[in-house]
Motif scaffolding. Sequence first.
Motif, PDB file in Angstrom:
ATOM      1  N   ALA A 131     -39.026  24.366 -52.646  1.00  0.00           N
ATOM      2  CA  ALA A 131     -39.367  25.386 -51.648  1.00  0.00           C
ATOM      3  C   ALA A 131     -39.251  24.844 -50.228  1.00  0.00           C
ATOM      4  O   ALA A 131     -38.730  25.533 -49.334  1.00  0.00           O
ATOM      5  CB  ALA A 131     -40.767  25.920 -51.902  1.00  0.00           C
ATOM      6  N   LEU A 132     -39.730  23.627 -49.982  1.00  0.00           N
ATOM      7  CA  LEU A 132     -39.654  23.054 -48.633  1.00  0.00           C
ATOM      8  C   LEU A 132     -38.199  22.913 -48.177  1.00  0.00           C
ATOM      9  O   LEU A 132     -37.838  23.327 -47.073  1.00  0.00           O
ATOM     10  CB  LEU A 132     -40.343  21.688 -48.602  1.00  0.00           C
ATOM     11  N   GLY A 133     -37.389  22.322 -49.028  1.00  0.00           N
ATOM     12  CA  GLY A 133     -35.989  22.124 -48.671  1.00  0.00           C
ATOM     13  C   GLY A 133     -35.252  23.442 -48.495  1.00  0.00           C
ATOM     14  O   GLY A 133     -34.425  23.585 -47.587  1.00  0.00           O
ATOM     15  N   LEU A 134     -35.560  24.422 -49.344  1.00  0.00           N
ATOM     16  CA  LEU A 134     -34.896  25.719 -49.252  1.00  0.00           C
ATOM     17  C   LEU A 134     -35.291  26.447 -47.973  1.00  0.00           C
ATOM     18  O   LEU A 134     -34.459  27.088 -47.323  1.00  0.00           O
ATOM     19  CB  LEU A 134     -35.254  26.562 -50.477  1.00  0.00           C
ATOM     20  N   ALA A 135     -36.571  26.362 -47.586  1.00  0.00           N
ATOM     21  CA  ALA A 135     -37.027  27.002 -46.350  1.00  0.00           C
ATOM     22  C   ALA A 135     -36.384  26.361 -45.127  1.00  0.00           C
ATOM     23  O   ALA A 135     -36.094  27.043 -44.141  1.00  0.00           O
ATOM     24  CB  ALA A 135     -38.545  26.922 -46.253  1.00  0.00           C
ATOM     25  N   LEU A 136     -36.153  25.052 -45.199  1.00  0.00           N
ATOM     26  CA  LEU A 136     -35.481  24.372 -44.088  1.00  0.00           C
ATOM     27  C   LEU A 136     -34.046  24.870 -43.928  1.00  0.00           C
ATOM     28  O   LEU A 136     -33.569  25.071 -42.808  1.00  0.00           O
ATOM     29  CB  LEU A 136     -35.475  22.858 -44.328  1.00  0.00           C
ATOM     30  N   VAL A 137     -33.353  25.066 -45.052  1.00  0.00           N
ATOM     31  CA  VAL A 137     -31.963  25.510 -45.000  1.00  0.00           C
ATOM     32  C   VAL A 137     -31.865  26.970 -44.561  1.00  0.00           C
ATOM     33  O   VAL A 137     -31.043  27.325 -43.711  1.00  0.00           O
ATOM     34  CB  VAL A 137     -31.283  25.327 -46.374  1.00  0.00           C
ATOM     35  N   SER A 138     -32.727  27.829 -45.110  1.00  0.00           N
ATOM     36  CA  SER A 138     -32.615  29.268 -44.858  1.00  0.00           C
ATOM     37  C   SER A 138     -33.340  29.718 -43.601  1.00  0.00           C
ATOM     38  O   SER A 138     -32.991  30.748 -43.014  1.00  0.00           O
ATOM     39  CB  SER A 138     -33.176  30.045 -46.064  1.00  0.00           C
ATOM     40  N   GLY A 139     -34.363  28.949 -43.189  1.00  0.00           N
ATOM     41  CA  GLY A 139     -35.166  29.371 -42.044  1.00  0.00           C
ATOM     42  C   GLY A 139     -36.122  30.497 -42.372  1.00  0.00           C
ATOM     43  O   GLY A 139     -36.735  31.085 -41.481  1.00  0.00           O
ATOM     44  N   ARG A 140     -36.286  30.798 -43.684  1.00  0.00           N
ATOM     45  CA  ARG A 140     -37.160  31.892 -44.122  1.00  0.00           C
ATOM     46  C   ARG A 140     -38.164  31.372 -45.147  1.00  0.00           C
ATOM     47  O   ARG A 140     -38.035  30.273 -45.677  1.00  0.00           O
ATOM     48  CB  ARG A 140     -36.341  33.020 -44.753  1.00  0.00           C
ATOM     49  N   SER A 141     -39.145  32.225 -45.437  1.00  0.00           N
ATOM     50  CA  SER A 141     -40.098  31.911 -46.502  1.00  0.00           C
ATOM     51  C   SER A 141     -39.345  31.764 -47.816  1.00  0.00           C
ATOM     52  O   SER A 141     -38.449  32.549 -48.114  1.00  0.00           O
ATOM     53  CB  SER A 141     -41.145  33.017 -46.625  1.00  0.00           C
ATOM     54  N   SER A 142     -39.718  30.757 -48.610  1.00  0.00           N
ATOM     55  CA  SER A 142     -39.014  30.483 -49.867  1.00  0.00           C
ATOM     56  C   SER A 142     -40.022  30.251 -50.982  1.00  0.00           C
ATOM     57  O   SER A 142     -41.088  29.675 -50.763  1.00  0.00           O
ATOM     58  CB  SER A 142     -38.105  29.259 -49.717  1.00  0.00           C
ATOM     59  N   MET A 143     -39.641  30.689 -52.178  1.00  0.00           N
ATOM     60  CA  MET A 143     -40.481  30.486 -53.359  1.00  0.00           C
ATOM     61  C   MET A 143     -39.583  29.982 -54.487  1.00  0.00           C
ATOM     62  O   MET A 143     -38.546  30.581 -54.781  1.00  0.00           O
ATOM     63  CB  MET A 143     -41.181  31.787 -53.751  1.00  0.00           C
ATOM     64  N   VAL A 144     -39.968  28.866 -55.086  1.00  0.00           N
ATOM     65  CA  VAL A 144     -39.214  28.282 -56.190  1.00  0.00           C
ATOM     66  C   VAL A 144     -40.160  28.176 -57.381  1.00  0.00           C
ATOM     67  O   VAL A 144     -41.179  27.489 -57.317  1.00  0.00           O
ATOM     68  CB  VAL A 144     -38.637  26.902 -55.824  1.00  0.00           C
ATOM     69  N   MET A 145     -39.820  28.861 -58.468  1.00  0.00           N
ATOM     70  CA  MET A 145     -40.694  28.969 -59.628  1.00  0.00           C
ATOM     71  C   MET A 145     -40.218  28.045 -60.738  1.00  0.00           C
ATOM     72  O   MET A 145     -39.078  28.161 -61.205  1.00  0.00           O
ATOM     73  CB  MET A 145     -40.686  30.402 -60.149  1.00  0.00           C
ATOM     74  N   GLY A 146     -41.061  27.130 -61.153  1.00  0.00           N
ATOM     75  CA  GLY A 146     -40.830  26.315 -62.335  1.00  0.00           C
ATOM     76  C   GLY A 146     -39.404  25.853 -62.546  1.00  0.00           C
ATOM     77  O   GLY A 146     -38.875  24.993 -61.850  1.00  0.00           O
ATOM     78  N   GLY A 147     -38.709  26.464 -63.523  1.00  0.00           N
ATOM     79  CA  GLY A 147     -37.367  26.067 -63.895  1.00  0.00           C
ATOM     80  C   GLY A 147     -36.315  26.329 -62.849  1.00  0.00           C
ATOM     81  O   GLY A 147     -35.159  25.916 -63.023  1.00  0.00           O
ATOM     82  N   GLU A 148     -36.657  27.005 -61.754  1.00  0.00           N
ATOM     83  CA  GLU A 148     -35.691  27.202 -60.672  1.00  0.00           C
ATOM     84  C   GLU A 148     -35.456  25.914 -59.891  1.00  0.00           C
ATOM     85  O   GLU A 148     -34.497  25.814 -59.142  1.00  0.00           O
ATOM     86  CB  GLU A 148     -36.167  28.308 -59.721  1.00  0.00           C
TER      87      GLU A 148
END
Length: 606
Positions: A131-148
């Motif tokens: 989630a942290l890395g994804l939010a940095l790339v997208s600039g938006r709120s991010s949610m990463v669930m388990g197997g994602e």
Amino acid sequence: MTTKSAYFQALDPLNTGGALPAHIIREEITNSWQRCLQNGLDPCGVPVDAVVSDQTLTVARQARERLMRLVRPELELLSAQIAGTNFMCAFADETGVVLDTIMDTEFSESACGRSIRPGSVWREEQRGTNALGLALVSGRSSMVMGGEHFFGCHGGVSCVAVPIHASDGRIVGLLDASSEVAERQDHTKALVSLAATNVENRLFADAHRDDYIIQFHQRIEYLTTQSVGLIAVDETGRITGANRMSARLLTGMHLATVSRFDDLFRGDFQAVLRALARGETAQLWERSNAGFFARLHPASLQPMAPPRWRMREIPAISRMAPQAGALVLDDDMARECLRVAKRAASLGQAVCIRGAAGTGKTRLSEAVHRHVHGSGPLIAVDCRRLRRATDGGAAVHALLQGCVAPDPRTEGGGTLVLEHIAALDELGSGALAELLDTLREAIIAQHWCVLATDRTQGDDTVPRPRAVDDLRMLVLEVPPLAARTDFPKLARSMLAELSPEHRLSVKAIRRLAELDRRDNLNDLRHHLQVLAASCPAGILRDGQVDRFLAVQDTAGQACPRCNDTSIRRQRCLEIRRMYRVCQCNVALTARRLGVSRNTIYAHLKD
């Protein structure tokens, strides 16, 4: 392409033999997986344990000290709101380096908990999809669930990350909440987003403290929430900034293309500003005829404050921003301390305000400044930073000369506050003597008021700093919170500032006064934040104080009847620990432990 595990193949929309259809995987996750594969990461392997050095971590924290002071209360509130089995809250900077964490014991002992620690780096290229890395790339709120998650070792945790934006739109940090309970993540995402908005609005108010900040919303009851739009304007009506919520509320308007208040709203700006400055709620009409209610932000409504405080940008010099909330001084000792300080400063006498942590020394210094030099600049020097940031007395000398250098725009002098003045003693006697001589000349020539703060430990035998004697300062002692007679008014005023929809009963105030507070007003604010976050709107009573706060005082103690044997003691401590993890919910604690509620109640008795 790197061979993937069977589990990852089933989730991979790029693999035509996968067991799950591609459309059930969110696009942002598949894009992240592709970036990870392109970076050479192997989902069957383990992520790199990327961690910066202790020195780099220290430098990063120091560079973001102001931001971290704003973030820490939000982390504590988040941890209270989402507490449960295996949870964690974290703050990372704009480079993905974790600077602060709060986690429960179970999460800290897990593999994921050991990897998410201060100094760890969570960019995608090192840690895969998270989630942290994804939010940095997208600039938006991010949610990463388990197997994602890209790596299988992170598959047992679901996480939410929300970026924090400065007033100019830059990402300056990220808030993250992780847990093993995936069902709660939508609710958690809303809480984390609210926390990030709180920090952003405070950053906005800090960045535009020299402007008028107008908060607006279509519904008047929302003006006391964090969902308001914020627009900063100068005295002429020129727009100097707007928060992200403003763009959402002003549909059809592009804030980047407007430069003045009149470009957004109809009516005379000066008339609107006069009404807002009186504390009134005004109604604004957008050019497209949409209506809004508006108030002036509390930071722009400081009683007795000068219209604009001008602070000079000098290395190692701290700005002392106007303090929020009313100054409560109904205690005789505190009121006398302020009276004498004002009188002495008016006569040109340097004053040192001493007291334990959190006793309000900064608030008193600000009140003295307003009394003596209400229209002049207020400059605060953190003597601890001054010592770290300079090499020898010559650099210190030059810095402070710059503080009180003549300025044609300023008449009548100003106030110089030497915070933590005891640190000056460590500069050496020679450099200190030269420094003080320079200060005396500047003070006399420009009518500057010199104040100092010194932290005591509540011990009268602690010697006062030598710098206080060298400056011939009048020393005043601020009483600790436990010695003040105006505790009820203090508590009510602070709660009204934090949460207007809550009130304190008389018994609740008495119970609050009994709690131990080493950090005085700071601890009181924290306790009231916990109560406001944990209890529904209305009257806060003594039972709620015991339920949500008093249990913290006995965190490591067993009840009296269980102290006889080690087995009973351990069982009692486990019940009390789970009671805190379940946010003092007896029914939930009983279900988690498989015991009756009467058993829980029995172990909570003192």
